[in-house]
Design a protein around this motif. Sequence first.
Motif, PDB file in Angstrom:
ATOM      1  N   PHE A   1      10.831  31.781  18.304  1.00  0.00           N
ATOM      2  CA  PHE A   1      10.927  32.384  16.999  1.00  0.00           C
ATOM      3  C   PHE A   1       9.766  33.381  16.642  1.00  0.00           C
ATOM      4  N   LEU A   2       8.593  33.148  16.970  1.00  0.00           N
ATOM      5  CA  LEU A   2       7.545  33.854  16.618  1.00  0.00           C
ATOM      6  C   LEU A   2       7.265  35.094  17.544  1.00  0.00           C
ATOM      7  N   LEU A   3       7.991  35.023  18.828  1.00  0.00           N
ATOM      8  CA  LEU A   3       8.008  35.745  19.699  1.00  0.00           C
ATOM      9  C   LEU A   3       8.911  37.147  19.260  1.00  0.00           C
ATOM     10  N   ARG A   4       9.915  36.842  18.532  1.00  0.00           N
ATOM     11  CA  ARG A   4      10.912  37.915  18.174  1.00  0.00           C
ATOM     12  C   ARG A   4      10.437  39.142  17.843  1.00  0.00           C
ATOM     13  N   PRO A   5       9.272  39.431  17.003  1.00  0.00           N
ATOM     14  CA  PRO A   5       8.655  40.835  16.748  1.00  0.00           C
ATOM     15  C   PRO A   5       8.443  41.564  17.956  1.00  0.00           C
ATOM     16  N   PHE A   6       8.080  41.149  19.188  1.00  0.00           N
ATOM     17  CA  PHE A   6       7.349  41.721  20.272  1.00  0.00           C
ATOM     18  C   PHE A   6       8.395  42.095  21.166  1.00  0.00           C
ATOM     19  N   GLN A   7       8.208  43.231  21.735  1.00  0.00           N
ATOM     20  CA  GLN A   7       8.994  43.782  22.924  1.00  0.00           C
ATOM     21  C   GLN A   7       8.072  44.339  24.090  1.00  0.00           C
ATOM     22  N   GLY A   8       8.589  44.455  25.036  1.00  0.00           N
ATOM     23  CA  GLY A   8       8.250  45.185  26.173  1.00  0.00           C
ATOM     24  C   GLY A   8       6.889  44.202  26.705  1.00  0.00           C
ATOM     25  N   GLU A   9       5.986  45.239  26.841  1.00  0.00           N
ATOM     26  CA  GLU A   9       4.589  44.535  27.274  1.00  0.00           C
ATOM     27  C   GLU A   9       3.736  43.815  26.388  1.00  0.00           C
ATOM     28  N   GLY A  10       4.180  43.983  25.018  1.00  0.00           N
ATOM     29  CA  GLY A  10       3.499  43.244  24.087  1.00  0.00           C
ATOM     30  C   GLY A  10       4.276  41.962  24.240  1.00  0.00           C
ATOM     31  N   LEU A  11       5.451  41.626  24.428  1.00  0.00           N
ATOM     32  CA  LEU A  11       6.165  40.457  24.801  1.00  0.00           C
ATOM     33  C   LEU A  11       5.540  39.669  25.811  1.00  0.00           C
ATOM     34  N   ARG A  12       5.329  40.550  26.960  1.00  0.00           N
ATOM     35  CA  ARG A  12       4.875  39.594  28.287  1.00  0.00           C
ATOM     36  C   ARG A  12       3.502  39.211  27.951  1.00  0.00           C
ATOM     37  N   ARG A  13       2.660  40.120  27.034  1.00  0.00           N
ATOM     38  CA  ARG A  13       1.323  39.759  26.788  1.00  0.00           C
ATOM     39  C   ARG A  13       1.125  38.389  25.841  1.00  0.00           C
ATOM     40  N   ALA A  14       2.051  38.494  24.636  1.00  0.00           N
ATOM     41  CA  ALA A  14       2.104  37.346  23.879  1.00  0.00           C
ATOM     42  C   ALA A  14       2.583  36.026  24.564  1.00  0.00           C
ATOM     43  N   GLU A  15       3.560  36.064  25.532  1.00  0.00           N
ATOM     44  CA  GLU A  15       3.679  34.820  26.349  1.00  0.00           C
ATOM     45  C   GLU A  15       2.573  34.541  27.078  1.00  0.00           C
ATOM     46  N   ARG A  16       1.887  35.110  27.628  1.00  0.00           N
ATOM     47  CA  ARG A  16       0.793  34.791  28.350  1.00  0.00           C
ATOM     48  C   ARG A  16      -0.163  34.313  27.654  1.00  0.00           C
ATOM     49  N   ALA A  17      -0.303  34.698  26.411  1.00  0.00           N
ATOM     50  CA  ALA A  17      -1.281  34.267  25.604  1.00  0.00           C
ATOM     51  C   ALA A  17      -0.837  32.777  25.036  1.00  0.00           C
ATOM     52  N   GLY A  18       0.388  32.774  24.651  1.00  0.00           N
ATOM     53  CA  GLY A  18       0.811  31.294  24.247  1.00  0.00           C
ATOM     54  C   GLY A  18       0.965  30.373  25.465  1.00  0.00           C
ATOM     55  N   ALA A  19       1.015  30.633  26.697  1.00  0.00           N
ATOM     56  CA  ALA A  19       1.095  29.681  27.460  1.00  0.00           C
ATOM     57  C   ALA A  19      -0.441  29.226  28.157  1.00  0.00           C
ATOM     58  N   LYS A  20      -1.439  30.345  27.795  1.00  0.00           N
ATOM     59  CA  LYS A  20      -2.862  29.992  28.055  1.00  0.00           C
ATOM     60  C   LYS A  20      -3.327  29.204  27.015  1.00  0.00           C
ATOM     61  N   THR A  21      -3.057  29.414  25.736  1.00  0.00           N
ATOM     62  CA  THR A  21      -3.360  28.515  24.747  1.00  0.00           C
ATOM     63  C   THR A  21      -2.947  27.182  24.813  1.00  0.00           C
ATOM     64  N   VAL A  22      -1.835  26.743  25.433  1.00  0.00           N
ATOM     65  CA  VAL A  22      -1.349  25.360  25.345  1.00  0.00           C
ATOM     66  C   VAL A  22      -2.013  24.747  26.588  1.00  0.00           C
ATOM     67  N   SER A  23      -2.291  25.673  27.738  1.00  0.00           N
ATOM     68  CA  SER A  23      -2.846  24.950  28.926  1.00  0.00           C
ATOM     69  C   SER A  23      -4.400  24.617  28.687  1.00  0.00           C
ATOM     70  N   THR A  24      -4.750  25.680  27.857  1.00  0.00           N
ATOM     71  CA  THR A  24      -6.596  25.547  27.696  1.00  0.00           C
ATOM     72  C   THR A  24      -6.613  24.409  26.851  1.00  0.00           C
ATOM     73  N   LEU A  25      -6.246  24.317  25.738  1.00  0.00           N
ATOM     74  CA  LEU A  25      -6.315  23.253  24.587  1.00  0.00           C
ATOM     75  C   LEU A  25      -6.075  21.912  25.397  1.00  0.00           C
ATOM     76  N   GLY A  26      -4.928  21.831  25.959  1.00  0.00           N
ATOM     77  CA  GLY A  26      -4.538  20.355  26.962  1.00  0.00           C
ATOM     78  C   GLY A  26      -5.602  20.169  27.692  1.00  0.00           C
TER      79      GLY A  26
END
Length: 372
Positions: A195-220
């Motif tokens: 839901f939070l990724l809905r405003p993003f498109q294209g490269e911004g969407l891919r960048r946000a996906e990478r940032a979210g995955a990295k946040t979860v993996s780094t914190l864990g």
Amino acid sequence: MELGIDRRSTGPRTVRSAWSDGFGLLATRSLQIIVVVILAGGIIWGMRALTTVVIPILLALIFASTFAPVTGWLRRRNVPSALSAVIVLLGIVVLLSAIGWLIVWAVRDQWDDLSSQAEDGFAQVVEWSRTLPFMPDDSQLHEWGDQALDFITSAQFGSGALAGVGALTSFITGFVLMVVVLFFFLKDGPAIWRFLLRPFQGEGLRRAERAGAKTVSTLGSYVRGTAGVAAVDAIGIGIGLVILQVPLALPLAVLVFVLAFIPIVGATVAGILAALVALVSNGLVNALIVVGVVILVNQLEGNFLQPVLMGRALKLHSLVILLALTVGTVLSGILGAVLAVPLAAVAWGIVKVWDGADTPAKWARPHRTADF
């Protein structure tokens, strides 16, 4: 007859803008920096004003990231999302309650003895330091000693955050909010993120996906690794204290575990406290051996445990850790010091995947050096 025509002009006339020269570029960059600083200050001010909301959400995100492998394991075995969230949440509550009970049980009844022996040990260190040349005078030493002992041995070191009815009410409110938010993160985390990724498109969407995955993996990885390192530190130093017959070994080992979540500073404080108790009880030689045990365990932690349990990608430079600890302590006290380093690790992790899975942001890429 030529009417004022300048034949020396051979091309289009170039008009220099006031912003195009070196000074203009400096002014532009200065304005950009001022805007960024104002924006960052506004965000920090807003977070401090909403601490009761921001801190529980951050803690819930950290716990959800830490136990994400367990949640994923349950879902892969067709356990409903709500049931898996309840199971993991109950496990977290039981684990934290057990750790809290162990800390209270180990430290509560012996805290007075621990603080008094630490004070006596520091007094002996002060007496010994008077025999050394080029040492500060007694008033300066006593002032430093009082400041250190106020931090290490006072009741505010462990319970100052809960002093007062207002603080206790805020703590309970924040705890309940954290539990509720954590339940929804565990139950609907992927859906909330989509839901939070809905405003993003294209490269911004891919960048946000990478940032979210990295946040979860780094914190864990950071929290799980830090907990493992803290447990090994506490066990190693505790065994050393028992072998050396240092009194209050169990409370000291528990303090080592708790303080290990504050990088660099926590291990140093725990080692000093253990050495002071050993100095009073068993003498100078025993205290020096305790210092050697603490240094040995810390070296094992830094050179072996952290790279294995946390990964070299999460290892931050000591200067970055100290700066993060300072900023976190100034903004939110002890809790800020605990949260500052994992948040700094997340920020650096996002920078490293900014332009691709293994491609850092352009300004953060290392320069290629020519081979001579």
